[in-house]
Write a protein that holds these residues in place. Structure first.
Motif, short mmCIF file in Angstrom:
data_model
loop_
_atom_site.label_atom_id
_atom_site.label_comp_id
_atom_site.label_asym_id
_atom_site.label_seq_id
_atom_site.Cartn_x
_atom_site.Cartn_y
_atom_site.Cartn_z
N THR A 192 0.79 -0.96 -0.03
CA THR A 192 -0.02 -0.14 -0.11
C THR A 192 0.64 1.15 -0.10
O THR A 192 0.63 2.24 -1.00
N TRP A 219 -1.85 9.61 5.55
CA TRP A 219 -3.02 8.89 5.02
C TRP A 219 -3.24 7.63 5.98
O TRP A 219 -4.43 7.02 6.12
N ASN A 266 -10.60 7.35 6.98
CA ASN A 266 -10.59 7.24 5.81
C ASN A 266 -12.31 6.88 5.15
O ASN A 266 -12.54 5.85 5.91
N HIS A 280 -13.19 5.51 2.96
CA HIS A 280 -13.59 4.25 1.99
C HIS A 280 -13.30 3.09 3.31
O HIS A 280 -13.60 1.84 2.76
N LEU A 281 -13.20 3.33 4.34
CA LEU A 281 -12.79 2.23 5.41
C LEU A 281 -13.57 2.50 6.46
O LEU A 281 -13.34 2.26 7.79
N PRO A 328 -6.41 3.61 7.94
CA PRO A 328 -5.98 2.26 7.27
C PRO A 328 -4.97 1.33 8.29
O PRO A 328 -5.02 0.19 8.40
N HIS A 370 -9.54 -3.86 0.83
CA HIS A 370 -10.14 -2.58 1.16
C HIS A 370 -9.37 -1.74 1.31
O HIS A 370 -9.56 -0.27 0.73
N VAL A 371 -8.16 -1.79 2.23
CA VAL A 371 -7.13 -0.70 2.41
C VAL A 371 -6.43 -0.46 1.01
O VAL A 371 -6.20 0.77 0.76
N THR A 429 -7.75 -0.78 -1.87
CA THR A 429 -8.71 0.15 -3.10
C THR A 429 -8.78 1.47 -2.43
O THR A 429 -8.62 2.27 -3.21
N ALA A 430 -8.82 1.85 -1.15
CA ALA A 430 -8.85 3.06 -0.55
C ALA A 430 -7.53 3.93 -1.02
O ALA A 430 -7.44 5.08 -1.46
N ALA A 445 -7.69 4.76 -4.66
CA ALA A 445 -8.64 5.98 -4.91
C ALA A 445 -7.99 7.26 -4.43
O ALA A 445 -8.18 8.27 -5.25
N PHE A 446 -7.20 7.12 -3.26
CA PHE A 446 -6.40 8.30 -3.00
C PHE A 446 -5.24 8.61 -3.82
O PHE A 446 -5.13 9.84 -4.49
#
Length: 130
Positions: A74, A90, A95, A97-98, A103, A118-119, A121-122, A125-126
């Motif tokens: 990540t 970050w 977040n 998204h979470l 994260p 999911h982390v 994906t977040a 996106a960032f």
């Protein structure tokens, strides 16, 4: 960078992180996030454990190794667009998204197999939208 270049880079990073020995993973993650944040993600209270992991004097559990590898993958993704202080912020910030968890907390506390994606994906996106 084209989408194809980004995909190749992500594949390369994924393979490198999976093949790296644990001390190398911890050292690189420590350079990006700092010992305190690595310790938090790894579920230990003292940065001494991080230092011991990085030298190979101590080996984290298999689950912790997975958390650290996911964190490194990540962090590498974010490194292509962001500076170290932004990456650290970050990992520590709420977040959307979470479910407004950080994260770092998700990596530390959640089922890594279920929540690790999911982390990532977040992070994507960032990296894409800032």
């Amino acid at each position: 960078m084209t989408t194809m270049d980004a995909l190749h880079r992500a594949d390369r990073d994924h393979a490198q992180v999976l093949h790296a020995d644990v001390p190398s993973v911890v050292r690189e993650l420590d350079e990006i996030l700092g010992s305190r944040l690595v310790a938090y993600i790894g579920g230990v209270k003292e940065t001494r454990a991080v230092r011991q992991w990085s030298t190979g004097d101590r080996t984290p559990s298999a689950a912790t190794q997975t958390r650290l590898r996911t964190a490194l993958q990540t962090a590498r993704l974010l490194q292509y667009r962001e500076a170290r202080p932004v990456i650290q912020a970050w990992f520590q910030g709420m977040n959307p998204h979470l479910e407004d968890h950080s994260p770092a907390r998700v990596l530390r506390d959640a089922d890594i197999d279920a929540e690790g994606p999911h982390v990532m994906t977040a992070a994507r996106a960032f990296a894409q939208h800032g």
